[in-house]
Design a protein around this motif. Structure first.
Motif, PDB file in Angstrom:
ATOM      1  N   ASP A 171      55.684  82.526  44.138  1.00 28.88           N
ATOM      2  CA  ASP A 171      55.141  83.858  43.857  1.00 28.88           C
ATOM      3  C   ASP A 171      54.480  84.450  45.096  1.00 28.88           C
ATOM      4  O   ASP A 171      54.679  85.629  45.433  1.00 28.88           O
ATOM      5  N   LEU A 172      53.694  83.627  45.789  1.00 28.10           N
ATOM      6  CA  LEU A 172      53.044  84.084  47.019  1.00 28.10           C
ATOM      7  C   LEU A 172      54.096  84.460  48.060  1.00 28.10           C
ATOM      8  O   LEU A 172      53.996  85.515  48.701  1.00 28.10           O
ATOM      9  N   ALA A 173      55.121  83.613  48.195  1.00 26.16           N
ATOM     10  CA  ALA A 173      56.169  83.873  49.191  1.00 26.16           C
ATOM     11  C   ALA A 173      56.872  85.202  48.920  1.00 26.16           C
ATOM     12  O   ALA A 173      57.099  85.994  49.841  1.00 26.16           O
ATOM     13  N   SER A 174      57.177  85.461  47.659  1.00 23.75           N
ATOM     14  CA  SER A 174      57.895  86.703  47.347  1.00 23.75           C
ATOM     15  C   SER A 174      56.991  87.920  47.560  1.00 23.75           C
ATOM     16  O   SER A 174      57.448  88.972  48.021  1.00 23.75           O
ATOM     17  N   ARG A 175      55.680  87.778  47.250  1.00 21.32           N
ATOM     18  CA  ARG A 175      54.750  88.889  47.508  1.00 21.32           C
ATOM     19  C   ARG A 175      54.656  89.178  49.007  1.00 21.32           C
ATOM     20  O   ARG A 175      54.658  90.338  49.425  1.00 21.32           O
ATOM     21  N   LEU A 176      54.544  88.119  49.808  1.00 21.57           N
ATOM     22  CA  LEU A 176      54.408  88.307  51.257  1.00 21.57           C
ATOM     23  C   LEU A 176      55.659  88.959  51.842  1.00 21.57           C
ATOM     24  O   LEU A 176      55.574  89.820  52.722  1.00 21.57           O
ATOM     25  N   GLU A 177      56.830  88.532  51.372  1.00 21.37           N
ATOM     26  CA  GLU A 177      58.071  89.107  51.895  1.00 21.37           C
ATOM     27  C   GLU A 177      58.205  90.569  51.463  1.00 21.37           C
ATOM     28  O   GLU A 177      58.628  91.423  52.249  1.00 21.37           O
ATOM     29  N   ALA A 178      57.829  90.870  50.206  1.00 17.63           N
ATOM     30  CA  ALA A 178      57.980  92.243  49.694  1.00 17.63           C
ATOM     31  C   ALA A 178      56.957  93.191  50.320  1.00 17.63           C
ATOM     32  O   ALA A 178      57.299  94.297  50.744  1.00 17.63           O
ATOM     33  N   ASP A 179      55.718  92.749  50.408  1.00 11.66           N
ATOM     34  CA  ASP A 179      54.633  93.643  50.837  1.00 11.66           C
ATOM     35  C   ASP A 179      54.463  93.725  52.348  1.00 11.66           C
ATOM     36  O   ASP A 179      54.113  94.771  52.884  1.00 11.66           O
ATOM     37  N   ALA A 180      54.677  92.602  53.021  1.00 14.66           N
ATOM     38  CA  ALA A 180      54.338  92.574  54.451  1.00 14.66           C
ATOM     39  C   ALA A 180      55.485  92.099  55.343  1.00 14.66           C
ATOM     40  O   ALA A 180      55.313  92.003  56.561  1.00 14.66           O
ATOM     41  N   HIS A 181      56.656  91.798  54.767  1.00 12.52           N
ATOM     42  CA  HIS A 181      57.775  91.234  55.544  1.00 12.52           C
ATOM     43  C   HIS A 181      57.342  89.993  56.314  1.00 12.52           C
ATOM     44  O   HIS A 181      57.672  89.817  57.484  1.00 12.52           O
ATOM     45  N   VAL A 182      56.558  89.152  55.659  1.00 11.72           N
ATOM     46  CA  VAL A 182      56.012  87.953  56.311  1.00 11.72           C
ATOM     47  C   VAL A 182      56.570  86.701  55.642  1.00 11.72           C
ATOM     48  O   VAL A 182      56.632  86.618  54.414  1.00 11.72           O
ATOM     49  N   ARG A 183      56.981  85.746  56.471  1.00  6.95           N
ATOM     50  CA  ARG A 183      57.416  84.435  55.989  1.00  6.95           C
ATOM     51  C   ARG A 183      56.447  83.391  56.552  1.00  6.95           C
ATOM     52  O   ARG A 183      56.060  83.463  57.729  1.00  6.95           O
ATOM     53  N   LEU A 184      56.061  82.441  55.730  1.00  7.98           N
ATOM     54  CA  LEU A 184      55.136  81.405  56.174  1.00  7.98           C
ATOM     55  C   LEU A 184      55.877  80.271  56.873  1.00  7.98           C
ATOM     56  O   LEU A 184      56.991  79.909  56.507  1.00  7.98           O
ATOM     57  N   SER A 185      55.231  79.694  57.882  1.00  6.32           N
ATOM     58  CA  SER A 185      55.744  78.480  58.515  1.00  6.32           C
ATOM     59  C   SER A 185      54.551  77.656  58.999  1.00  6.32           C
ATOM     60  O   SER A 185      53.407  78.079  58.883  1.00  6.32           O
ATOM     61  N   SER A 186      54.843  76.485  59.542  1.00  6.69           N
ATOM     62  CA  SER A 186      53.763  75.540  59.868  1.00  6.69           C
ATOM     63  C   SER A 186      53.790  75.123  61.327  1.00  6.69           C
ATOM     64  O   SER A 186      54.849  75.042  61.947  1.00  6.69           O
ATOM     65  N   ALA A 187      52.596  74.825  61.854  1.00  9.89           N
ATOM     66  CA  ALA A 187      52.491  74.222  63.183  1.00  9.89           C
ATOM     67  C   ALA A 187      51.988  72.789  63.106  1.00  9.89           C
ATOM     68  O   ALA A 187      51.784  72.143  64.120  1.00  9.89           O
ATOM     69  N   ASN A 188      51.744  72.293  61.879  1.00 11.39           N
ATOM     70  CA  ASN A 188      51.434  70.868  61.721  1.00 11.39           C
ATOM     71  C   ASN A 188      52.679  70.049  62.043  1.00 11.39           C
ATOM     72  O   ASN A 188      53.790  70.570  62.096  1.00 11.39           O
ATOM     73  N   SER A 189      52.486  68.757  62.201  1.00 13.19           N
ATOM     74  CA  SER A 189      53.632  67.905  62.518  1.00 13.19           C
ATOM     75  C   SER A 189      54.574  67.740  61.339  1.00 13.19           C
ATOM     76  O   SER A 189      55.584  67.046  61.444  1.00 13.19           O
ATOM     77  N   ILE A 190      54.275  68.392  60.183  1.00 10.28           N
ATOM     78  CA  ILE A 190      55.292  68.474  59.139  1.00 10.28           C
ATOM     79  C   ILE A 190      56.457  69.339  59.627  1.00 10.28           C
ATOM     80  O   ILE A 190      57.573  69.208  59.131  1.00 10.28           O
ATOM     81  N   ASN A 191      56.225  70.228  60.606  1.00 12.45           N
ATOM     82  CA  ASN A 191      57.294  71.033  61.185  1.00 12.45           C
ATOM     83  C   ASN A 191      58.049  70.191  62.208  1.00 12.45           C
ATOM     84  O   ASN A 191      57.451  69.649  63.139  1.00 12.45           O
ATOM     85  N   VAL A 192      59.355  70.104  62.037  1.00 11.77           N
ATOM     86  CA  VAL A 192      60.147  69.248  62.925  1.00 11.77           C
ATOM     87  C   VAL A 192      60.064  69.725  64.380  1.00 11.77           C
ATOM     88  O   VAL A 192      60.180  68.938  65.318  1.00 11.77           O
ATOM     89  N   GLY A 193      59.796  71.030  64.564  1.00 12.92           N
ATOM     90  CA  GLY A 193      59.639  71.549  65.920  1.00 12.92           C
ATOM     91  C   GLY A 193      58.343  71.119  66.583  1.00 12.92           C
ATOM     92  O   GLY A 193      58.193  71.231  67.800  1.00 12.92           O
ATOM     93  N   ARG A 194      57.394  70.654  65.797  1.00 13.07           N
ATOM     94  CA  ARG A 194      56.153  70.087  66.318  1.00 13.07           C
ATOM     95  C   ARG A 194      56.356  68.618  66.645  1.00 13.07           C
ATOM     96  O   ARG A 194      55.753  68.064  67.564  1.00 13.07           O
TER      97      ARG A 194
END
Length: 495
Positions: A211-234
Motif C-alpha cells: 500500500d505504501l509503495a503504490s501511494r509513493l509511486e502514485a503521489d510522488a513517483h518514488v520507489r524505495l530501495s536500500s543501502a544496507n547490505s541487504i542490497n546486493v549492490g552494497r
C-alpha cells in the motif's frame, strides 16, 4: 548474463541493475544469483594490480550486465582522491599477522568501500516501466557506520533521496554527529526510540508494504530501495578487498599463488564476512573465515550449535555497530549452503519471524563449519586487546577491530597460513573507549579525547572527524518505531 532472484523463491528473475534498484525482493528475501562461482577469477595475475583494476575484474563477473565502461566510470569516481591511502584497503604487518585497514575513506569506516560506489551503480540503473520521472528513496537503518557512509555517498545524487534511521542513544557521539550534521538537499536523518534490530526489521516491513509503495509511486513517483547490505549492490563491492588483500600479500612475498589465507572478520549483520565467502566461491584460496562477535554473540551461538535464536538479551556495548541480534545477510549464506533451496530458506525465515529462532540440519552445520570459525569478546576483553595491540605492535585499534583481535589471539597460529584481521573503523570514531583502554585521559568531550589520543599515540586525527565539533546539527528528529513508515512518506513527498 547471470540473473538474480530472491533467496526465498526462484520464480522471478532480475538483472543485477534491476536487483540493485529494487534493493530487496518483494517476498522479503535477498537477491542472489545461481551463477555465483561458475566463473572463477584468475588469481595468478593479481599481484601488481591496483585496487581499481582488481575491482573491475571482480565486479565484471558479479555485475555482468554493466558494461566495462560503466563499471570503469563507477570505480574511478568511487576510489579516487576521497581516500587517504591510494591502496584503498592497505594490508599492514601486525606482529606475525596482518591487518587490512578498511577505514581510509571519507567517513572512516569500512562501509565506505561499498557506499562510495553504490550511488554510482544506482545512477546507471533505469526506472521500471519506462517512468522517466521515477526517483529512488534510499531507506536505511544503521547501527552506527552505514548511515554516515550512505549519507555521504548519496548526498545530492541526482534522482535520489535518502532517509537514515539510527537507534537513539545507541551509537557513539561521533557517529551521531557524523549523521546529524550531514549536508545535502536530499538527505534525512531520524533517531528511533528502540534498538537497531527494531529499526532494521521495520525498514524491511516498509519495503514489503504494498500500500505504501503504490501511494509513493502514485503521489510522488518514488520507489524505495536500500543501502544496507541487504542490497546486493552494497554487498558485492566488498568482495573486492579480499582479492586486494591477497594481491598485497603476493606483492609482499608473504604467499605464493595458490597459498591459503585466513581472514578474521568483526561482523554483526554478516555482510562483511559474507563478502569473503563470495570471494572463496569465486576462487580465492580462503581457508577459513573467522566470525568475530561482541557480547551480542548470536552468530557465535549459531555457528557452534546450528540454532539461531534472536530471543535473547540485547547488550549495549562499546562496539555499537555489532550490537545486532538479527543478522540479515546470514540468509544469503544459508541459501548457498542449503544447495540453493529457496523452500528451506522460506521455512527458516518464517520460523525466525514467528518464533525468533530456527535450526539448520546437522549436515548443513557441518558444511558451514568447514568454512566459518567463530569467537567473541566481552567488554573487558575488548579493552584489554586495545591495550595489548598498542603495547605489542604500536598500533591503535577501535573496539570492533578489538573483538577480532581477541578472537585471533585465541586461535592456534599456523605458520603456513597467514591471518588477516579486517579493521573496520578508525579508532578516532570511538576515542573515549580507546583512551580508557590505553589509560589516557577520557573524561572530557569526545574531541578532547581525540586530541589526547593523537598527542599520546602520534597517529593522525582524520580531519573530517575533528571538524565535527563545530559542525551545525541539522537533524534532531526522533520517532517511535511505529511512525517510521509515516516519516518515510513525508520525506518522499519532499523529494
Amino acid at each position: 548474463m547471470s540473473t538474480f532472484h530472491s533467496t526465498r523463491s526462484s520464480d522471478e528473475a532480475f538483472t543485477s541493475k534491476q536487483a540493485i534498484r529494487k534493493g530487496i525482493a518483494d517476498d522479503g528475501g535477498l537477491f542472489v544469483t545461481d551463477a555465483l562461482g561458475e566463473t572463477k577469477i584468475d588469481i595468478s595475475d593479481l599481484a601488481g594490480k591496483s585496487y581499481q583494476q582488481i575491482a573491475l575484474t571482480v565486479l565484471s563477473v558479479l555485475l555482468d550486465d554493466y558494461t566495462e565502461e560503466e563499471l570503469s566510470q563507477c570505480i574511478a569516481e568511487a576510489y579516487g582522491s576521497q581516500w587517504s591511502d591510494e591502496r584503498i584497503t592497505p594490508v599492514k604487518p601486525l606482529g606475525n599477522d596482518f591487518i587490512m585497514e578498511l577505514f581510509n575513506g571519507p567517513t572512516c569506516a569500512f562501509k565506505d568501500v561499498a557506499l562510495q560506489i553504490l550511488p554510482r551503480l544506482m545512477a546507471r540503473t533505469t526506472p521500471a516501466d519506462g517512468d522517466c520521472d521515477e526517483k529512488i528513496m534510499i531507506v536505511t537503518a544503521t547501527s552506527g557506520d552505514t548511515g554516515k557512509a550512505a549519507l555521504a555517498g548519496f548526498a545530492d545524487a541526482q534522482g535520489t533521496g535518502i532517509t537514515v534511521f539510527y537507534p537513539q542513544g545507541k551509537v557513539s557521539r561521533v557517529q551521531e554527529l557524523q549523521m546529524t550534521t550531514q549536508q545535502g538537499s536530499n538527505v534525512n536523518v531520524c533517531a528511533v526510540d528502540g534498538n537497531f534490530d527494531d529499526a532494521q526489521s521495520t525498514v524491511k516491513r516498509i519495503f514489503g508494504d504494498r500500500d505504501l509503495a503504490s501511494r509513493l509511486e502514485a503521489d510522488a513517483h518514488v520507489r524505495l530501495s536500500s543501502a544496507n547490505s541487504i542490497n546486493v549492490g552494497r554487498l558485492v563491492p566488498q568482495v573486492v578487498y579480499y582479492f586486494s588483500a591477497y594481491a598485497q600479500l603476493l606483492e609482499q612475498q608473504v604467499i605464493n599463488v595458490g597459498d591459503q589465507v585466513d581472514f578474521v572478520v568483526p561482523t554483526g549483520n554478516f555482510g562483511n564476512v559474507l563478502a569473503g565467502y563470495y570471494a572463496k566461491l569465486l576462487g580465492l584460496p580462503v581457508r577459513q573465515l573467522v566470525v568475530a562477535s561482541d557480547r551480542n554473540n548470536v552468530l557465535f551461538d549459531f555457528l557452534t550449535t546450528g540454532t539461531y535464536n534472536s530471543k535473547r538479551p540485547f547488550f549495549e556495548t562499546t562496539s555499537p555497530s555489532m550490537d545486532i541480534l538479527v543478522s540479515s545477510n546470514l540468509e544469503r549464506m544459508l541459501y548457498y549452503m542449503s544447495e540453493r533451496d529457496p523452500r528451506m530458506i522460506t521455512y527458516l525465515m518464517n520460523d525466525l519471524a514467528e518464533w525468533g529462532t530456527y535450526e539448520v540440519p546437522p549436515e548443513m552445520l557441518m558444511e558451514i563449519r568447514k568454512v566459518f570459525a567463530t569467537g567473541w569478546a566481552d567488554e573487558d576483553q575488548v579493552r584489554e586487546m586495545i591495550a595489548d595491540c598498542w603495547d605489542r605492535n604500536h598500533y591503535v585499534i577501535d573496539p570492533h577491530t578489538a573483538c577480532g583481535y581477541f578472537v585471533m589471539q585465541q586461535m592456534p597460529a599456523d605458520p603456513q597460513v597467514p591471518r588477516v584481521l579486517l579493521s573496520t573503523a578508525s579508532p578516532y570514531k570511538f576515542p573515549r573507549v580507546v583512551n580508557e583502554a590505553l589509560g589516557l585521559k577520557a573524561d572530557g568531550t569526545d574531541f578532547e579525547c581525540m586530541d589526547e589520543l593523537h598527542a599520546k599515540s602520534g597517529t593522525p586525527i582524520p580531519q573530517m572527524l575533528r571538524n565535527l565539533e563545530n559542525a551545525e546539527v541539522r537533524f534532531r528528529d526522533c520517532v517511535e518505531v511505529s511512525d517510521m513508515g509515516h516519516y518515510v512518506e513525508e520525506c518522499a513527498d519532499r523529494l
